[in-house]
Design a protein around this motif. Structure first.
Motif, mmCIF file in Angstrom:
data_model
loop_
_atom_site.group_PDB
_atom_site.id
_atom_site.type_symbol
_atom_site.label_atom_id
_atom_site.label_comp_id
_atom_site.label_asym_id
_atom_site.label_seq_id
_atom_site.Cartn_x
_atom_site.Cartn_y
_atom_site.Cartn_z
ATOM 1 N N PHE A 260 0.833 -1.196 0.000
ATOM 2 C CA PHE A 260 0.000 0.000 0.000
ATOM 3 C C PHE A 260 0.873 1.253 0.000
ATOM 4 N N ALA A 261 0.281 2.326 -0.481
ATOM 5 C CA ALA A 261 1.033 3.563 -0.663
ATOM 6 C C ALA A 261 1.508 4.120 0.675
ATOM 7 N N GLU B 152 2.369 9.031 4.349
ATOM 8 C CA GLU B 152 2.729 10.442 4.367
ATOM 9 C C GLU B 152 2.443 11.105 3.028
ATOM 10 N N ARG B 153 2.445 10.269 1.962
ATOM 11 C CA ARG B 153 2.195 10.830 0.637
ATOM 12 C C ARG B 153 0.775 10.588 0.163
ATOM 13 N N GLU B 154 0.189 9.472 0.572
ATOM 14 C CA GLU B 154 -1.093 9.082 -0.013
ATOM 15 C C GLU B 154 -2.264 9.177 0.954
ATOM 16 N N ASP C 159 -7.803 2.930 -11.032
ATOM 17 C CA ASP C 159 -8.388 2.951 -9.688
ATOM 18 C C ASP C 159 -7.561 2.034 -8.795
ATOM 19 N N PRO C 160 -6.405 2.513 -8.319
ATOM 20 C CA PRO C 160 -5.487 1.622 -7.580
ATOM 21 C C PRO C 160 -5.964 1.242 -6.186
ATOM 22 N N ARG C 161 -6.973 1.918 -5.644
ATOM 23 C CA ARG C 161 -7.508 1.584 -4.309
ATOM 24 C C ARG C 161 -6.435 1.633 -3.222
ATOM 25 N N GLY D 24 0.368 2.350 -8.513
ATOM 26 C CA GLY D 24 0.458 3.724 -8.068
ATOM 27 C C GLY D 24 1.082 4.638 -9.107
ATOM 28 N N ARG D 25 1.847 4.061 -10.024
ATOM 29 C CA ARG D 25 2.455 4.852 -11.108
ATOM 30 C C ARG D 25 1.605 4.833 -12.376
#
Length: 686
Positions: A79-80, A83-85, A130-132, A162-163
């Motif tokens: 998972f992303a 802090e960024r996502e 739609d990476p969820r 995510g990319r």
């Protein structure tokens, strides 16, 4: 996907080490389950509580012990970064997806998450668009037939969702295209998004899947069963879950799927087994069988049963009470019977309801004269011989066989029950031929008779039901068989699986709305699956030509597999056995199973030809055999890497005039997973 690049090799080594750790933890979980059984026997509780606890602990220990060997995970989600996502509590974590949850401690984060858990859905549904919250989706490749050794982890693929990266998975493709030998495998690692939507449908939802060959409809049904057992364990286990298949061979083929998903103890049966009250010792002709499966016969049976109820049969009733007699006038008794009949309860419930109202009538008289009556007094009146005699006269006790046997042997009884429902010719076709049995105890019953007996039994009292029923090959069910299933799921839900193009019984449906109406679910959604993952493009192209001639509203299938092989061999009439032997030898040069499928009368001749050529060939029940000779009538639901279809015109003609021969042929041709060889001497029906 193996790589010699040092970075990828190090990553593979780390994943193997994680899998080895998971194996160690799982072994400890199994030992712990058995230890809980021992310690649980010493708990301080009431006898009933201790028994319930012991049962649960023993069941858990048994389930853990029966888990089949195999890889413990097949995917991973990274998972992303939170802090960024900002994607919630899973953000920044890596979750491994497998067939069961593995954890070092119940409160500790899991080492492997069950594929059915809500968080696992992203593994099947996340896309680049739609990476969820998923940064990377990783799939693991395992050696075919792996029993779970960590060294069998041979490769992995990453999708950087995510990319915005999207790719077709070679691991998924290889798993789907892997040679088919032995029982059906689960598809937990390869579930597609549209399949996942069906698997995760709610417990109260009845789902109907119109699935083209090779679209995974059977696997979807089995995985939905596993999902419901995981998501609603208490409700499903309390109500029960039933898997209904078309025949024992099919049930053997799918038997290992649910245990592989960690679910044992689920009843898998055929409808014939569920309704069997007697052995089948009589065979109906085609006309009689079709009439017995017709929905109209339900009304005939209802009339025949309730013709035994006679409100005026008893006359005045006198109930002795010591030296006194309480009287129930004939008119009052007749009104009680008529009122209960108008309420339309199950027959046995109605009988007891009449008894209760007779007793109430007497009780009211007694209490007006001498005050309240005791429970012992009420029970004595209920068991009174006079009340029992009156009840037997107006609402007699009856067995299903006592209703059906006279109906099928006495033309006058049948005529009264079938008036306005069946015409004279249909009534004549229903009657048993030959000497009538002296009583129902000496009667010989056909398979269709057992369906009728089940209908009458359902009129007498409701059968024990299930919380959920998965019905496969549902297109072949008759209206009366649908009613038998509906009675067993009156307060539950259904997963209905099938393909109208594969309907081969004389009463096979041409519309799912008809089937669902008889199942008592007329408003259930029908979802088509048209993208095939099993049958190759060459075979689908051939069968779509045949589909256009079947007269059913089914969309053409399409296939994602381009690696198939189709061969049509025009052969001299006397050379068919030799051509089959040659085709099987050619097939054995490749991988996987070989199924020789022919019209039922031709099967012994072909098995003899193969045996004479030194090629051992088993019957359809031998799921692990390399070469199998299968009658066309039992091949439905099975699959083989290479199918040798012998004389399609004979397969089609074997169903008789006006039968479902082309539908049967459609089934045969779509059993091929990779290669199809058609051997024929007569013109091809397609």
């Amino acid at each position: 996907m193996t790589s010699t690049e040092p970075a990828l090799q190090r990553a593979l080594d780390r994943e193997r080490a994680h899998h080895e750790h998971c194996r160690t933890v799982l072994a400890a979980m199994v030992r712990g389950a058995h230890e809980h059984v021992v310690t649980g026997e010493d708990v301080s509780a009431s006898g009933a509580d201790a028994e319930v606890l012991g049962y649960r602990l023993r069941s858990r220990a048994r389930e853990m012990s029966e888990l089949p060997e195999g890889p413990l995970f097949f995917g991973r989600l990274d998972f992303a970064d939170p802090e960024r996502e900002g994607e919630g509590k899973e953000a920044g974590r890596a979750l491994y997806i497998g067939r069961l949850r593995i954890t070092e401690h119940p409160a500790a984060p899991p080492l492997v998450v069950d594929w059915r858990a809500p968080v696992s859905r992203a593994f099947y549904q996340a896309t680049a668009g739609d990476p969820r919250g998923v940064a990377v989706r990783r799939r693991f490749g395992w050696a075919p037939g792996s029993r779970g050794d960590s060294t069998d982890l041979t490769g992995m693929e990453d999708e950087h969702l995510g990319r915005g990266e999207s790719r077709d998975s070679g691991i998924v493709a290889r798993e789907i295209e892997r040679p088919r030998v032995g029982p059906m495998r689960d598809i937990a690692a390869t579930i597609q998004p549209d399949q996942d939507d069906l698997v995760r449908a709610g417990l109260g939802d009845t789902v109907c899947v119109q699935g083209a060959p090779g679209t995974g409809k059977t696997a979807v049904g089995l995985h939905r069963a596993a999902y419901l057992l995981y998501t609603h364990p208490q409700r499903i286990r309390r109500g029960g879950l039933l898997i209904l298949g078309p025949n024992p061979t099919f049930l053997s083929y799918i038997a290992e799927v649910l245990p592989a998903l960690g679910e044992t103890g689920v009843r898998q049966s055929t409808l014939a087994e569920e309704i069997a009250r007697h052995p089948v010792t009589r065979t109906d002709d085609a006309r009689a069988a079709a009439l017995k499966h017709d929905a109209r016969i339900a009304e005939v049976l209802r009339r025949a049963l309730y013709a035994r109820v006679d409100p005026d049969a008893a006359g005045d009733l006198a109930v002795p009470d010591g030296s006194y007699r309480w009287r129930v006038p004939a008119g009052a008794l007749a009104r009680v019977v008529a009122d209960v009949r108008d309420e339309q309860p199950p027959y046995t419930v109605g009988r007891e309801r009449v008894r209760a109202r007779i007793v109430r009538h007497v009780q009211e008289q007694a209490e007006r004269r001498a005050g309240p009556r005791s429970n012992a007094w009420l029970r004595r009146v209920e068991r009174c011989r006079a009340v029992g005699a009156a009840l037997d006269a107006v609402w007699p006790r009856v067995r299903p066989e006592e209703v059906l046997a006279p109906l099928l042997t006495d033309e006058d009884v049948l005529a009264r029950a079938a008036e306005g429902v069946l015409d004279a010719d249909e009534q004549k076709a229903l009657l048993w031929t030959g000497r009538a049995p002296r009583s129902w105890k000496s009667a010989r019953w056909s398979a269709a008779d057992l369906v009728l007996l089940d209908e009458v039994a359902g009129l007498l009292e409701h059968p024990e039901g299930y919380g959920h029923i998965v019905v496969d090959e549902a297109q072949d069910l008759s209206p009366m068989e649908c009613r038998a299933i509906a009675r067993r799921c009156a307060f539950g839900s259904l997963t209905v699986l099938g393909d109208l193009a594969q309907g081969t019984t004389p009463w096979a449906a041409r519309s799912w709305r008809t089937v669902l109406a008889h199942l008592g679910r007329p408003d259930a959604a029908v979802t088509p699956l048209t993208t095939g993952f099993r049958v190759p493009q060459e075979v689908v192209g051939l069968t779509n030509r045949l589909l256009a001639r079947l007269g059913v509203d089914v969309p053409p299938a399409r296939s994602l597999r381009g690696d198939g092989e189709l061969t049509l061999r025009d052969t001299e009439p006397g050379a068919v056995p030799e051509a089959v032997v040659d085709a099987v030898r050619h097939a054995l040069a490749g991988q996987g199973s070989v199924g020789v499928v022919a019209a039922d009368p031709d099967v012994p001749r072909l098995r003899a030809a193969l045996a004479g050529a030194g090629i051992p060939a088993a019957g359809p029940e031998a799921l692990d055999a390399r070469v199998t000779v299968v009658p066309a009538s039992v091949v439905k639901g099975l699959e083989y890497d290479h199918v040798v279809a012998v004389e399609p015109a004979a397969i089609a003609a074997a169903e008789g005039p006006g039968g479902r021969g082309l539908h049967r042929l459609y089934v045969v041709l779509t059993r091929a997973v990779t290669r199809l060889t058609v051997i024929h001497t007569r013109p091809l029906p397609f």
